[in-house]
Write an enzyme that holds these catalytic residues in place. Sequence first.
Site, PDB file in Angstrom:
ATOM      1  N   GLY A   1       0.821  -1.208   0.000  1.00 50.24           N
ATOM      2  CA  GLY A   1       0.000   0.000   0.000  1.00 50.24           C
ATOM      3  C   GLY A   1       0.851   1.252   0.000  1.00 50.24           C
ATOM      4  CB  ALA A   2       4.187   1.944   1.410  1.00 49.38           C
TER       5      ALA A   2
END
Length: 518
Positions: A408-409
Amino acid sequence: MAQSSSKAFETLAAKRAEAQLGGGQARIDAQHAKKKLTARERLELFFDEGSFEELGALVTHRSTLFGLDKQQFLGDGVVTGYGTVNGRLTYAYAQDFTVLGGSLAEAHAEKICRVMDLAMDNGAPIVGLNDSGGARIQEGVVSLGGYADLFYRNTLASGVIPQLSLIMGPCAGGAVYSPALTDFIGMVEGNSYMFVTGPNVVKTVTHEEVTSEELGGASAHASKSGVTHFTYPNGVAAIEGFKTLLSYLPQNNMDGVPHLPYSAGGDERRPKLDTVVPESAQQPYSIHDVITEVVDVGSFYEVHKDFACNMVVGFARLAGRSIGIVANQPAYLAGVLDIQASTKAARFVRFCDAFNIPLLVLEDVPGFLPGTDQEWNGIIMHGAKLLYAFSEATVPRITVITRKAYGGAYDVMNSKHIGADLNFAWPSAEIAVMGAKGAAEIIFKNEISKAADPAAMWAQKEAEYAEAFANPYQAAARGYVDEVIFPHETRAKLIRAFRMLENKSVARPKRKHGNIPL
Ligand code: HXC
């Protein structure tokens, strides 16, 4: 006639001289003995030489209770006015601790409100130099009203003009909330503190024994709470620091960023960047080494240097123009995204977006930090702040992926999917759902468990996954990455790209305001 006018002039001269002395020489000496400058000395250092114009020097309070009728001081404990800083119009107020401890009440608050209103009407920054015992106890509720008048104006000015607060002495009780509503806070080490309730109340309520310095000194707020963005060793350094900070900022939200003269056509290649990222993906390096090479020499001014060090944010100049930098720091907690790093970066992104400062993101992030501490304290909500801040930002936005962009980063750190204009990647970039080791374990769990040599099988599958994803080319094939670049090309590419984006204009649907997950 001549005589009476000369008497009138004398009266004015006497009043001016009286105002200059604030609470009197003895109190000025006491202030100096504490290694603190007076309000006027601070303003003299802050403004360009001879440019400061004071307003309201003859204002006095109107209170008569608790002996105040016998304690009238011209200016009422705050020096307010305007002048130029780095040649640009700036408004300021400086609380005068020599007058009733710089305490705030009706007239004092009115003076601050007046310069805030002028700053808003004329579109220029306002800077507060705080040194105050808080609400003037003798004046009661009008002091509270005065604070609220400030809070209201701070909020209305937010995102319209830059608001900066320098804490140069006490700042306690509800008084802390005016600085907290401004864009940046700076504190002087060993000589300033901020807290909602002081050590005595803390001791009564929680039985904790703590000093003012431990509870709310510069170092506590720089490293533990993140309330202050900057700390300085003394008052002079603090004032110089704020002048530097102002040099990166536009005057208001309709203004463009300042730019210094810059002659194009030099050699913008930076060969040192080719060796910054270590051979092993597990080995750390400092993102400062990348920033230093990419931006104009010596131009990086770091914000929140001692807070959430896994994220580095700050202002810099690229070819003479201000930019904001948001960067993961692989040298600290591997650059992982956690609650503090997310909120730190989100606030900085929103400031830059509000004031038209283009954003450069340098990405090397292994993902979000796992654990109960993070989950129970709301990493979901706090991580969403950063996602939201980037997604809503309409300033030019460019990302350079130097190494890891996992999970997700990858999305959060200014990916093109959330509106970045350009993403570059270095050949060392690894853009994938997760690291190869973890990925192999999940996908090939059955094969590995049944293999004659599970460790060998795991290593083989890890290598296969790494071969497929630990590079920038899958993302480049889809256009998620616009260009894979040699590190030494980075500065030149960024100068051109930001110039190309200079006239970027994005229309958003009309709304009252969004609902960022606070
Ligand atoms: C009136 C005050 C004052 C105050 C200090 N003085 N604070 N006068 N109202 N709030 C005066 C002192 O009487 C003294 O006057 C002079 O300022 C210097 O104070 P000293 O105590 O001699 O200085 P020092 O030893 O350096 O201590 C500074 C201090 C202390 C730590 C700030 O003065 C202090 O604790 N003051 C009270 C702080 C406070 O409780 N404020 C209210 C917080 S509540 P002379 O004549 O001797 O020079 C609050 C609510 C705001 O602010 C809510 C907003 C929503």
